[in-house]
Design an enzyme around this catalytic site. Structure first.
Site, PDB file in Angstrom:
ATOM      1  N   ALA A   1     -11.677   2.458   4.449  1.00  0.00           N
ATOM      2  CA  ALA A   1     -10.732   1.589   3.744  1.00  0.00           C
ATOM      3  C   ALA A   1      -9.869   2.378   2.761  1.00  0.00           C
ATOM      4  O   ALA A   1     -10.062   3.577   2.552  1.00  0.00           O
ATOM      5  CB  ALA A   1     -11.491   0.483   3.020  1.00  0.00           C
ATOM      6  N   HIS A   2      -8.926   1.671   2.147  1.00  0.00           N
ATOM      7  CA  HIS A   2      -7.973   2.340   1.256  1.00  0.00           C
ATOM      8  C   HIS A   2      -8.665   2.946   0.032  1.00  0.00           C
ATOM      9  O   HIS A   2      -9.645   2.426  -0.473  1.00  0.00           O
ATOM     10  CB  HIS A   2      -6.841   1.397   0.838  1.00  0.00           C
ATOM     11  CG  HIS A   2      -7.267   0.162   0.115  1.00  0.00           C
ATOM     12  ND1 HIS A   2      -6.385  -0.810  -0.266  1.00  0.00           N
ATOM     13  CD2 HIS A   2      -8.481  -0.281  -0.314  1.00  0.00           C
ATOM     14  CE1 HIS A   2      -7.019  -1.779  -0.892  1.00  0.00           C
ATOM     15  NE2 HIS A   2      -8.290  -1.471  -0.934  1.00  0.00           N
ATOM     16  N   ASN A   3      -8.127   4.082  -0.375  1.00  0.00           N
ATOM     17  CA  ASN A   3      -8.551   4.813  -1.577  1.00  0.00           C
ATOM     18  C   ASN A   3      -9.903   5.507  -1.449  1.00  0.00           C
ATOM     19  O   ASN A   3     -10.399   6.083  -2.422  1.00  0.00           O
ATOM     20  CB  ASN A   3      -8.595   3.903  -2.812  1.00  0.00           C
ATOM     21  CG  ASN A   3      -7.348   3.067  -2.973  1.00  0.00           C
ATOM     22  OD1 ASN A   3      -6.249   3.538  -2.718  1.00  0.00           O
ATOM     23  ND2 ASN A   3      -7.518   1.815  -3.382  1.00  0.00           N
TER      24      ASN A   3
ATOM     25  N   GLN B   1       0.864  -1.179   0.000  1.00  0.00           N
ATOM     26  CA  GLN B   1       0.000   0.000   0.000  1.00  0.00           C
ATOM     27  C   GLN B   1       0.904   1.233   0.000  1.00  0.00           C
ATOM     28  O   GLN B   1       1.362   1.682   1.053  1.00  0.00           O
ATOM     29  CB  GLN B   1      -0.927  -0.021   1.207  1.00  0.00           C
ATOM     30  CG  GLN B   1      -1.758  -1.301   1.325  1.00  0.00           C
ATOM     31  CD  GLN B   1      -2.763  -1.452   0.197  1.00  0.00           C
ATOM     32  OE1 GLN B   1      -3.729  -0.698   0.101  1.00  0.00           O
ATOM     33  NE2 GLN B   1      -2.542  -2.433  -0.675  1.00  0.00           N
TER      34      GLN B   1
ATOM     35  N   ARG C   1      -4.361   3.786   4.540  1.00  0.00           N
ATOM     36  CA  ARG C   1      -3.641   4.469   3.470  1.00  0.00           C
ATOM     37  C   ARG C   1      -4.042   3.916   2.110  1.00  0.00           C
ATOM     38  O   ARG C   1      -4.539   2.795   1.997  1.00  0.00           O
ATOM     39  CB  ARG C   1      -2.137   4.344   3.672  1.00  0.00           C
ATOM     40  CG  ARG C   1      -1.590   2.946   3.514  1.00  0.00           C
ATOM     41  CD  ARG C   1      -0.124   2.821   3.963  1.00  0.00           C
ATOM     42  NE  ARG C   1       0.702   3.915   3.524  1.00  0.00           N
ATOM     43  CZ  ARG C   1       1.078   4.940   4.320  1.00  0.00           C
ATOM     44  NH1 ARG C   1       0.678   4.967   5.592  1.00  0.00           N
ATOM     45  NH2 ARG C   1       1.834   5.904   3.856  1.00  0.00           N
TER      46      ARG C   1
END
Length: 351
Positions: free
Chosen positions: A239-241, A198, A218
């Site tokens: 969560a990511h993004n 990540q 991240r």
């Protein structure tokens, strides 16, 4: 910390119309039911109007319509709840941190810490981090490499910022929050999960608040982004993004899956879940425990699930669900028969 202000001073701060003695001293805030003669209360929700006449409060924040029939001291304002919010900070007993770095803190040589910032006991600030003016870093906080904490930020004890997290001005982060943890990214190779690095970061805007034990992961490639003025309650998973627009608010236990984008001025009630890779437009309200499985393109209020009902009734409803397919088939047969009769034909025998 004890704070005392006069009614006249409070009226000046709020731009309120005062009905009562300017010199009356106010030492704190309380509900209508619990307030004493030196405390200020407010009426914002009509369901509490029944407590107004018998309240022992030294003064009450009221709308003009409510103040007309109230015999006690009042500060007349357009929005009592907003007025209460503004003056609540004047009576906040939270200790004020003193500028300086505690001797037990570990600060990298190349980290930049403004002279007005406060770094608490056993805090760790890694290489390349930048801590702005009037920032308060609580005890046992971890600030990873190359992080930026903008001026006026307040981090409660035991907040964790992984590397490459950028935080705007006046951001509040409560204990146990983890910002920049690795997103849940894996590729499947013949039944075996292979980890995906990540390599993005987290960017958080100005005036954001993040609650206890909330996690913001991240990004996998680009940063996870939280807009200006966003308010996140306790135990939320971002969560990511994920991208969250300005001034959106979320209550406790919301879960947002990866790469979902949420617009501005949205409100998500407690326990809402969102699948990944969907878009939520601006000005959307989602009620508690709703599962959002597709994009929302029109502003408005949305819900899913069934409302609470007595257990016996719920069991009956749940039992009927098993028969829905059969009932639908029977309904189709009845509709065909009705169509035949109303069109002048004869019903056919279908068993």
């Amino acid at each position: 910390m004890s704070v005392t202000m006069t009614l006249g001073q409070l009226a000046e701060v709020l731009g309120a119309t005062l009905k009562g003695p300017e010199a009356l001293q106010i030492t704190g805030l309380a509900t209508l039911q619990e307030a004493g003669p030196t405390q200020l209360s407010f009426l914002a929700n009509p369901q509490y109007r029944k407590y107004l006449d018998n309240s022992q409060a030294g003064a009450v924040l009221l709308k003009a319509a409510d103040a007309e029939s109230f015999a006690g001291n009042t500060l007349v304002v357009a929005d009592p709840y907003l007025a209460y919010a503004r003056i609540s900070h004047l009576f906040d007993p939270k200790p004020k941190a003193e500028a300086g770095i505690h001797p037990s803190a570990v600060v990298a040589e190349d980290a930049q810490v403004d002279a007005s910032a406060s770094i608490g006991p056993f805090a760790v600030i890694e290489s390349g981090a930048r801590i702005g003016a009037n920032v308060s870093i609580g005890a046992h906080c971890f600030i990873g490499a190359r992080c930026v904490v903008g001026e006026g930020g307040w981090l409660a004890p035991r907040v964790t910022l992984y590397h490459d997290v950028t935080i705007g001005k006046r951001v509040v982060i409560q204990s146990g929050a983890v910002i920049g943890g690795e997103g849940f990214g894996f590729a499947n190779e013949k039944g075996i999960w292979r980890k995906i690095a990540q390599i993005g970061g987290v960017t958080i805007g100005d005036d954001v608040e993040i609650g206890v034990n909330t996690a913001v992961d991240r990004g996998a490639l680009s940063d996870t982004r939280i807009g200006d003025g966003v308010k996140l309650d306790n135990q939320i998973q971002i969560a990511h993004n994920v991208q969250i627009g300005d001034h959106t608010a979320m209550a406790a236990c919301v879960g947002i899956s990866g790469s979902t984008r949420i617009g501005k001025h949205c409100m998500l009630a407690g326990g809402v879940g969102l699948v990944g890779h969907i878009d939520i437009c601006d000005n959307v309200f989602v009620s508690g425990m709703t599962m959002v499985t597709r994009s929302i393109t029109e502003p408005g209020s949305y819900s899913s699930g069934t409302a609470m009902q007595p257990l016996a009734d719920w069991r009956k409803s749940a039992a009927r669900i098993r028969h829905l397919d059969d009932m639908a088939k029977r309904l189709q047969q009845l509709e065909k028969r009705v169509d035949t009769v109303t069109s002048g034909g004869l019903p056919t025998s279908e068993g």
